[in-house]
Write a protein that holds these residues in place. Structure first.
Motif, PDB file in Angstrom:
ATOM      1  N   PHE A 228      -3.733  33.964 -12.541  1.00  0.00           N
ATOM      2  CA  PHE A 228      -3.773  34.372 -13.948  1.00  0.00           C
ATOM      3  C   PHE A 228      -2.327  34.572 -14.380  1.00  0.00           C
ATOM      4  O   PHE A 228      -1.623  35.415 -13.819  1.00  0.00           O
ATOM      5  CB  PHE A 228      -4.581  35.657 -14.118  1.00  0.00           C
ATOM      6  N   TYR A 229      -1.901  33.814 -15.385  1.00  0.00           N
ATOM      7  CA  TYR A 229      -0.487  33.758 -15.740  1.00  0.00           C
ATOM      8  C   TYR A 229      -0.277  34.301 -17.143  1.00  0.00           C
ATOM      9  O   TYR A 229      -0.772  33.735 -18.118  1.00  0.00           O
ATOM     10  CB  TYR A 229      -0.001  32.303 -15.667  1.00  0.00           C
ATOM     11  N   SER A 230       0.471  35.418 -17.248  1.00  0.00           N
ATOM     12  CA  SER A 230       0.712  36.027 -18.560  1.00  0.00           C
ATOM     13  C   SER A 230       2.173  35.886 -19.000  1.00  0.00           C
ATOM     14  O   SER A 230       2.576  36.489 -19.995  1.00  0.00           O
ATOM     15  CB  SER A 230       0.315  37.509 -18.551  1.00  0.00           C
ATOM     16  N   GLY A 231       2.945  35.080 -18.265  1.00  0.00           N
ATOM     17  CA  GLY A 231       4.312  34.810 -18.678  1.00  0.00           C
ATOM     18  C   GLY A 231       4.344  33.754 -19.774  1.00  0.00           C
ATOM     19  O   GLY A 231       3.303  33.249 -20.207  1.00  0.00           O
ATOM     20  N   LEU A 326       0.151  22.576 -23.906  1.00  0.00           N
ATOM     21  CA  LEU A 326      -1.285  22.814 -23.742  1.00  0.00           C
ATOM     22  C   LEU A 326      -1.940  21.665 -22.997  1.00  0.00           C
ATOM     23  O   LEU A 326      -2.805  21.880 -22.129  1.00  0.00           O
ATOM     24  CB  LEU A 326      -1.943  23.004 -25.111  1.00  0.00           C
ATOM     25  N   ASP A 327      -1.529  20.433 -23.299  1.00  0.00           N
ATOM     26  CA  ASP A 327      -2.075  19.269 -22.585  1.00  0.00           C
ATOM     27  C   ASP A 327      -1.683  19.310 -21.113  1.00  0.00           C
ATOM     28  O   ASP A 327      -2.490  18.996 -20.229  1.00  0.00           O
ATOM     29  CB  ASP A 327      -1.580  17.969 -23.229  1.00  0.00           C
ATOM     30  N   MET A 328      -0.431  19.704 -20.829  1.00  0.00           N
ATOM     31  CA  MET A 328       0.014  19.822 -19.444  1.00  0.00           C
ATOM     32  C   MET A 328      -0.786  20.896 -18.708  1.00  0.00           C
ATOM     33  O   MET A 328      -1.189  20.720 -17.553  1.00  0.00           O
ATOM     34  CB  MET A 328       1.504  20.147 -19.403  1.00  0.00           C
ATOM     35  N   ALA A 329      -1.030  22.008 -19.391  1.00  0.00           N
ATOM     36  CA  ALA A 329      -1.781  23.104 -18.780  1.00  0.00           C
ATOM     37  C   ALA A 329      -3.216  22.685 -18.472  1.00  0.00           C
ATOM     38  O   ALA A 329      -3.768  23.031 -17.413  1.00  0.00           O
ATOM     39  CB  ALA A 329      -1.768  24.316 -19.696  1.00  0.00           C
ATOM     40  N   GLN A 330      -3.822  21.948 -19.383  1.00  0.00           N
ATOM     41  CA  GLN A 330      -5.220  21.549 -19.205  1.00  0.00           C
ATOM     42  C   GLN A 330      -5.416  20.644 -17.991  1.00  0.00           C
ATOM     43  O   GLN A 330      -6.533  20.511 -17.477  1.00  0.00           O
ATOM     44  CB  GLN A 330      -5.729  20.832 -20.456  1.00  0.00           C
ATOM     45  N   SER A 331      -4.343  20.014 -17.521  1.00  0.00           N
ATOM     46  CA  SER A 331      -4.454  19.136 -16.350  1.00  0.00           C
ATOM     47  C   SER A 331      -4.409  19.915 -15.039  1.00  0.00           C
ATOM     48  O   SER A 331      -4.610  19.335 -13.965  1.00  0.00           O
ATOM     49  CB  SER A 331      -3.316  18.101 -16.364  1.00  0.00           C
ATOM     50  N   LEU A 332      -4.146  21.216 -15.112  1.00  0.00           N
ATOM     51  CA  LEU A 332      -4.030  22.038 -13.908  1.00  0.00           C
ATOM     52  C   LEU A 332      -5.394  22.555 -13.464  1.00  0.00           C
ATOM     53  O   LEU A 332      -6.359  22.588 -14.221  1.00  0.00           O
ATOM     54  CB  LEU A 332      -3.092  23.218 -14.165  1.00  0.00           C
ATOM     55  N   GLU A 333      -5.436  22.993 -12.221  1.00  0.00           N
ATOM     56  CA  GLU A 333      -6.649  23.601 -11.672  1.00  0.00           C
ATOM     57  C   GLU A 333      -6.322  24.983 -11.124  1.00  0.00           C
ATOM     58  O   GLU A 333      -5.179  25.266 -10.740  1.00  0.00           O
ATOM     59  CB  GLU A 333      -7.230  22.724 -10.550  1.00  0.00           C
ATOM     60  N   SER A 334      -7.317  25.841 -11.115  1.00  0.00           N
ATOM     61  CA  SER A 334      -7.225  27.175 -10.499  1.00  0.00           C
ATOM     62  C   SER A 334      -6.143  28.048 -11.125  1.00  0.00           C
ATOM     63  O   SER A 334      -5.465  28.818 -10.432  1.00  0.00           O
ATOM     64  CB  SER A 334      -6.995  27.055  -8.985  1.00  0.00           C
ATOM     65  N   ILE A 335      -5.948  27.907 -12.434  1.00  0.00           N
ATOM     66  CA  ILE A 335      -5.033  28.777 -13.158  1.00  0.00           C
ATOM     67  C   ILE A 335      -5.592  29.043 -14.543  1.00  0.00           C
ATOM     68  O   ILE A 335      -6.233  28.174 -15.148  1.00  0.00           O
ATOM     69  CB  ILE A 335      -3.611  28.158 -13.259  1.00  0.00           C
ATOM     70  N   THR A 336      -5.385  30.272 -15.041  1.00  0.00           N
ATOM     71  CA  THR A 336      -5.787  30.641 -16.393  1.00  0.00           C
ATOM     72  C   THR A 336      -4.609  31.344 -17.058  1.00  0.00           C
ATOM     73  O   THR A 336      -4.047  32.288 -16.495  1.00  0.00           O
ATOM     74  CB  THR A 336      -7.011  31.575 -16.385  1.00  0.00           C
ATOM     75  N   PHE A 337      -4.225  30.858 -18.227  1.00  0.00           N
ATOM     76  CA  PHE A 337      -3.128  31.447 -18.987  1.00  0.00           C
ATOM     77  C   PHE A 337      -3.694  32.523 -19.907  1.00  0.00           C
ATOM     78  O   PHE A 337      -4.696  32.294 -20.609  1.00  0.00           O
ATOM     79  CB  PHE A 337      -2.399  30.369 -19.798  1.00  0.00           C
ATOM     80  N   VAL A 338      -3.045  33.684 -19.924  1.00  0.00           N
ATOM     81  CA  VAL A 338      -3.580  34.832 -20.659  1.00  0.00           C
ATOM     82  C   VAL A 338      -2.461  35.538 -21.411  1.00  0.00           C
ATOM     83  O   VAL A 338      -1.277  35.340 -21.149  1.00  0.00           O
ATOM     84  CB  VAL A 338      -4.278  35.831 -19.709  1.00  0.00           C
ATOM     85  N   GLY A 339      -2.858  36.384 -22.364  1.00  0.00           N
ATOM     86  CA  GLY A 339      -1.914  37.257 -23.054  1.00  0.00           C
ATOM     87  C   GLY A 339      -1.143  36.569 -24.159  1.00  0.00           C
ATOM     88  O   GLY A 339      -1.299  35.384 -24.440  1.00  0.00           O
ATOM     89  N   PRO A 374     -12.017  28.076 -16.928  1.00  0.00           N
ATOM     90  CA  PRO A 374     -11.145  27.286 -17.813  1.00  0.00           C
ATOM     91  C   PRO A 374      -9.686  27.735 -17.744  1.00  0.00           C
ATOM     92  O   PRO A 374      -9.383  28.873 -17.391  1.00  0.00           O
ATOM     93  CB  PRO A 374     -11.739  27.544 -19.201  1.00  0.00           C
ATOM     94  N   VAL A 375      -8.806  26.828 -18.114  1.00  0.00           N
ATOM     95  CA  VAL A 375      -7.375  27.122 -18.151  1.00  0.00           C
ATOM     96  C   VAL A 375      -7.066  28.111 -19.274  1.00  0.00           C
ATOM     97  O   VAL A 375      -6.185  28.967 -19.139  1.00  0.00           O
ATOM     98  CB  VAL A 375      -6.572  25.819 -18.327  1.00  0.00           C
ATOM     99  N   PHE A 376      -7.794  27.994 -20.379  1.00  0.00           N
ATOM    100  CA  PHE A 376      -7.670  28.941 -21.496  1.00  0.00           C
ATOM    101  C   PHE A 376      -9.064  29.465 -21.827  1.00  0.00           C
ATOM    102  O   PHE A 376      -9.957  28.694 -22.134  1.00  0.00           O
ATOM    103  CB  PHE A 376      -7.067  28.279 -22.728  1.00  0.00           C
ATOM    104  N   ASN A 377      -9.217  30.782 -21.779  1.00  0.00           N
ATOM    105  CA  ASN A 377     -10.511  31.355 -22.135  1.00  0.00           C
ATOM    106  C   ASN A 377     -10.714  31.334 -23.649  1.00  0.00           C
ATOM    107  O   ASN A 377     -11.842  31.298 -24.131  1.00  0.00           O
ATOM    108  CB  ASN A 377     -10.606  32.791 -21.618  1.00  0.00           C
ATOM    109  N   VAL A 378      -9.599  31.377 -24.401  1.00  0.00           N
ATOM    110  CA  VAL A 378      -9.600  31.241 -25.855  1.00  0.00           C
ATOM    111  C   VAL A 378      -8.667  30.081 -26.194  1.00  0.00           C
ATOM    112  O   VAL A 378      -7.530  30.045 -25.703  1.00  0.00           O
ATOM    113  CB  VAL A 378      -9.120  32.519 -26.556  1.00  0.00           C
ATOM    114  N   ASP A 379      -9.119  29.140 -27.005  1.00  0.00           N
ATOM    115  CA  ASP A 379      -8.321  27.972 -27.339  1.00  0.00           C
ATOM    116  C   ASP A 379      -7.093  28.378 -28.168  1.00  0.00           C
ATOM    117  O   ASP A 379      -7.234  28.883 -29.274  1.00  0.00           O
ATOM    118  CB  ASP A 379      -9.167  26.971 -28.130  1.00  0.00           C
ATOM    119  N   PRO A 380      -5.878  28.156 -27.664  1.00  0.00           N
ATOM    120  CA  PRO A 380      -4.679  28.586 -28.386  1.00  0.00           C
ATOM    121  C   PRO A 380      -4.304  27.668 -29.548  1.00  0.00           C
ATOM    122  O   PRO A 380      -3.359  27.958 -30.283  1.00  0.00           O
ATOM    123  CB  PRO A 380      -3.573  28.543 -27.317  1.00  0.00           C
TER     124      PRO A 380
END
Length: 381
Positions: A228-231, A326-339, A374-380
């Protein structure tokens, strides 16, 4: 299962706690030497005033569950945010209310009279405001806009109000009574011993390990089942596509005997004054008594490479770069961006906690149901 949480601020702490209570161990990384992120608070050594080190954070919400959550970890004291503003040698109260209107225009209008008066001042030819300036002038007219919003906005955002979306102003109220409470929310308060103590209590669980002064690198992700990445979103990718725009704040701290300005927040609305506001921190803890005082003179500017990012700019020119990340992030697995930084969205504290609660619950659901988080729980976007 072992989880990495990047950032020991509000988002990371809440997620870590809720997962810990369900038996999931996490390691919380933070490159700074303290917890609580930009909410970090500490007592001034000389005056013992509780300082909001990265600027004031005032808790306000209508979300009862969020309110009950934070009250599990700290005793919240009543606090009402009352903002004053200096313009043209006079002090006014914000948000714009009946007292502001009567004082500014030297009137003694009743609520109904003031409403009719402002409607006359409002520019009704602007039927579909396209930016901050048009939104303001269509609501309150040119005089109040130029007095209380134009100069302050130029300093706060570093651009002309015509470059900002109209939506920014829609959440600023205009009141036709003498209510000077800056927020309308049902629950408002401050943690009695500061936000850092509250976050420490949230993180206080045997399934949570906190590593301060520890940067998290992409390569470390393989050591964990989920991250879970909040940076900063762009920071995760080492700014490979360029840097997203953030604003940062500089603080000029000073002390004084007794009181300095007699209130917690004093805005300086004129563009000719370089700072946006002065905050007097003992007034954020009105249940305490202090003989002397500590103030912050606050300046806003574009965030540089070595600065602490505070809030995303999200102007039109940022959207295309944001979409790349966002497109780069969506290609990742086992990570969720938050905050706020991880999703590149301006979030109030209560919304940050609400989203962190929802993220933790969704993750637990995905684990039990065998679904992909999902990589984003809320669509940014």
């Amino acid at each position: 299962m072992k989880v990495a949480i990047v950032g020991a601020g509000i988002s990371g702490a809440v997620i870590a706690r809720l997962l810990a209570e369900q038996g999931i161990k996490s390691v919380v990384f933070d490159k700074r030497d303290h917890i609580a992120g930009n909410c970090h608070s500490e007592r001034d050594e000389q005056t013992q005033v509780m300082l909001h080190v990265y600027g004031p954070h005032i808790f306000h919400t209508d979300d009862q569950e969020v309110w009950e959550f934070v009250n599990q970890y700290s005793e919240f004291m009543p606090y009402t945010n009352r903002v004053k503003a200096v313009y043209n040698g006079a002090v006014y109260s914000l948000p714009v209310n009946l007292h502001t209107i009567n004082q500014f225009f030297r009137q003694t209008l009743s609520p109904a009279e003031a409403k009719a008066f402002i409607e006359q001042l409002a520019d009704k030819t602007i039927t579909d405001p396209q930016n901050f300036e048009e939104q303001a002038i269509s609501m309150i007219g040119k005089d109040l806009y130029e007095a209380f919003f134009k100069g302050y906005t130029l300093k706060q955002w570093g651009c002309h109000p015509t470059e900002l979306p109209a939506s920014i102003l829609k959440r600023l109220p205009v009141r036709f009574n003498y209510n000077d409470n800056y927020f309308n929310h049902k629950y408002q308060g401050m943690p009695k011993e500061g936000y850092t103590e509250m976050v420490a209590a949230i993180l206080n669980h045997p399934n949570i390990t906190v590593k301060l002064s520890s940067a998290f690198e992409q390569a470390m992700a393989s050591e964990f089942d989920h991250v879970f990445y909040s940076g900063p979103l762009d920071g995760y990718f080492n700014y490979s596509e360029g840097r997203l725009g953030y604003r940062t704040l500089d603080f000029e701290q000073f002390s004084a005997k007794g009181d300095y300005q007699g209130t917690a927040v004093m805005n300086y609305c004129e563009e000719t004054v370089p700072w946006t506001r002065i905050t007097e921190h003992k007034y954020f803890s009105p249940w305490e008594s202090h003989e002397n005082t500590v103030c912050y003179k606050e300046y806003s500017r574009l965030c540089g490479e070595e600065d602490t990012p505070y809030y995303p700019v999200r102007l039109v020119k940022e959207k295309s770069l944001l979409n790349k990340y966002l497109d780069m992030a969506q290609s990742l697995e086992s990570i969720t961006f938050v905050g706020r930084l991880g999703t590149y969205r301006y979030l109030d504290m209560d919304v940050t906690i609400r989203e962190a609660i929802d993220v933790a619950r969704h993750f637990l659901h995905c684990q039990s149901a065998g679904e992909t988080m999902p990589v984003f729980n809320v669509d940014p976007r």
